[in-house]
Design an enzyme around this catalytic site. Structure first.
Site, PDB file in Angstrom:
ATOM      1  N   LYS A  13       0.675  -1.086   0.095  1.00 30.17           N
ATOM      2  CA  LYS A  13      -0.142   0.180   0.302  1.00 30.17           C
ATOM      3  C   LYS A  13       0.873   1.335  -0.196  1.00 30.17           C
ATOM      4  O   LYS A  13       0.453   2.205  -0.749  1.00 30.17           O
ATOM      5  CB  LYS A  13      -0.978  -0.112   1.199  1.00 30.17           C
ATOM      6  CG  LYS A  13      -2.338  -0.277   1.091  1.00 30.17           C
ATOM      7  CD  LYS A  13      -3.099   0.014   2.401  1.00 30.17           C
ATOM      8  CE  LYS A  13      -2.213  -0.619   3.344  1.00 30.17           C
ATOM      9  NZ  LYS A  13      -2.935  -0.148   4.674  1.00 30.17           N
ATOM     10  N   ARG A  88     -10.706   1.789   9.473  1.00 28.66           N
ATOM     11  CA  ARG A  88     -10.590   0.484   9.668  1.00 28.66           C
ATOM     12  C   ARG A  88     -11.756  -0.292   9.829  1.00 28.66           C
ATOM     13  O   ARG A  88     -11.867  -1.629   9.770  1.00 28.66           O
ATOM     14  CB  ARG A  88      -9.561   0.086  10.870  1.00 28.66           C
ATOM     15  CG  ARG A  88      -8.108   0.420  10.392  1.00 28.66           C
ATOM     16  CD  ARG A  88      -7.198  -0.040  11.697  1.00 28.66           C
ATOM     17  NE  ARG A  88      -5.929   0.810  11.504  1.00 28.66           N
ATOM     18  CZ  ARG A  88      -4.735   0.227  10.918  1.00 28.66           C
ATOM     19  NH1 ARG A  88      -4.818  -0.903  10.311  1.00 28.66           N
ATOM     20  NH2 ARG A  88      -3.604   0.872  11.097  1.00 28.66           N
ATOM     21  N   ARG A 128      11.234 -12.078   5.078  1.00 32.00           N
ATOM     22  CA  ARG A 128      11.973 -10.974   5.317  1.00 32.00           C
ATOM     23  C   ARG A 128      13.097 -11.463   6.316  1.00 32.00           C
ATOM     24  O   ARG A 128      12.813 -12.078   7.146  1.00 32.00           O
ATOM     25  CB  ARG A 128      11.112  -9.849   5.819  1.00 32.00           C
ATOM     26  CG  ARG A 128      10.218  -9.320   5.025  1.00 32.00           C
ATOM     27  CD  ARG A 128       9.601  -8.411   5.439  1.00 32.00           C
ATOM     28  NE  ARG A 128       8.499  -7.608   4.595  1.00 32.00           N
ATOM     29  CZ  ARG A 128       7.527  -6.758   5.205  1.00 32.00           C
ATOM     30  NH1 ARG A 128       7.222  -6.547   6.526  1.00 32.00           N
ATOM     31  NH2 ARG A 128       6.555  -6.359   4.235  1.00 32.00           N
ATOM     32  N   ARG A 161      12.631 -10.633  12.283  1.00 29.19           N
ATOM     33  CA  ARG A 161      11.742  -9.911  13.195  1.00 29.19           C
ATOM     34  C   ARG A 161      10.471 -10.556  13.642  1.00 29.19           C
ATOM     35  O   ARG A 161       9.909 -11.208  13.039  1.00 29.19           O
ATOM     36  CB  ARG A 161      11.442  -8.489  12.757  1.00 29.19           C
ATOM     37  CG  ARG A 161      12.720  -7.669  12.314  1.00 29.19           C
ATOM     38  CD  ARG A 161      12.097  -6.307  11.754  1.00 29.19           C
ATOM     39  NE  ARG A 161      10.985  -5.690  12.205  1.00 29.19           N
ATOM     40  CZ  ARG A 161       9.924  -5.167  11.724  1.00 29.19           C
ATOM     41  NH1 ARG A 161       9.842  -5.361  10.470  1.00 29.19           N
ATOM     42  NH2 ARG A 161       8.936  -4.645  12.522  1.00 29.19           N
ATOM     43  N   ARG A 172      -2.055 -11.228  12.352  1.00 28.00           N
ATOM     44  CA  ARG A 172      -2.547  -9.530  11.679  1.00 28.00           C
ATOM     45  C   ARG A 172      -3.445  -9.919  10.762  1.00 28.00           C
ATOM     46  O   ARG A 172      -4.462  -8.967  10.714  1.00 28.00           O
ATOM     47  CB  ARG A 172      -1.270  -9.038  11.444  1.00 28.00           C
ATOM     48  CG  ARG A 172      -0.545  -8.667  12.716  1.00 28.00           C
ATOM     49  CD  ARG A 172       0.932  -8.519  12.282  1.00 28.00           C
ATOM     50  NE  ARG A 172       1.237  -7.145  11.345  1.00 28.00           N
ATOM     51  CZ  ARG A 172       2.205  -7.078  10.612  1.00 28.00           C
ATOM     52  NH1 ARG A 172       3.270  -7.889  10.642  1.00 28.00           N
ATOM     53  NH2 ARG A 172       2.433  -5.900   9.971  1.00 28.00           N
TER      54      ARG A 172
END
Ligand SMILES: [Zn+2]
Length: 223
Positions: A13, A88, A128, A161, A172
């Site tokens: 985004k 949201r 990642r 992370r 999430r």
């Protein structure tokens, strides 16, 4: 053009918002950035927000509304904006509509939702790797370091992370799906929603969004 940009974490985004800013010549308004800036600049709202953050509590909706209202009243947003990270929920969407309506009956022009399947998001984020020393980021599939698990810049060991761990990403995504599904339905009913396939290069996705916006700009034509 008054635009809302929706999409799960990892949908790209931020990248799309920056490209849209240039094309539409309106500012990106990201609620998270606004909040961080207000705290940093110690504005009245920022000081209030910080008192919640210091307690580990969520910043209340009405405080976020005030920040956004203030941002949208600045001159550079007179011709429109790209809202990112807000609303949201349906309740927030309704408040946003009231907020805009209070400015001489303004309304949203379009809501763009970047759609990416959960499995793809998990692959993108959980791959990642970050350098412990210099913070450089890599991806085990899309952007691997020259030497496995070592940073190209400083040869330090790379790590994942906590935020990027698969379990965290799935949690999430679940939170996103629960709050966003009703929001998509809401904007769908209002005839504002364009769902964009978020699989592909940033350039390809940008083209899809621009095509959807071009259609939105021609009144009388249904999409
Ligand atoms: Zn490094």
């Amino acid at each position: 053009m008054r635009l809302v940009l929706l999409g799960p974490p990892g949908a790209g985004k931020g990248t799309q918002a920056r490209m849209l800013e240039k094309r539409l010549n309106v500012p990106q308004v990201a609620s998270g950035d606004l909040l961080r800036a207000a705290v940093r600049e110690r504005t009245a709202l920022g000081v209030e927000a910080k008192s919640y953050m210091d307690k580990g509590a969520l910043v209340p909706d009405d405080l976020v509304f005030k920040l956004i209202d203030e941002r949208l009243s600045r001159p550079d947003a007179a011709g429109g904006f790209i809202l990112d990270g807000f609303p949201r929920t349906v309740a927030q969407a309704e408040t946003l509509a009231e907020m805009l309506n209070a400015r001489g009956g303004a309304r949203l022009d379009k809501v763009v939702a970047i759609i990416v399947p959960d499995e793809e998001i998990v692959k993108r984020i959980s791959g990642r790797r970050t350098c412990r020393n210099c913070g450089a980021m890599y991806h085990v599939i899309y952007d691997p370091p020259r030497n496995q698990d070592l940073c190209n810049n400083c040869n330090t060991e790379l790590y994942q992370r906590d935020d990027d761990a698969e379990d965290t990403v799935r949690m999430r995504l679940e939170v996103y799906a629960t709050s966003t599904r009703p929001l998509l339905e809401h904007y769908g009913r209002l005839g504002l929603l364009s769902e964009i396939d978020g699989i592909g290069s940033p350039e390809e996705i940008k083209e899809r969004i621009f095509r959807a916006l071009d259609r939105a700009g021609k009144p009388g034509k249904s999409q």
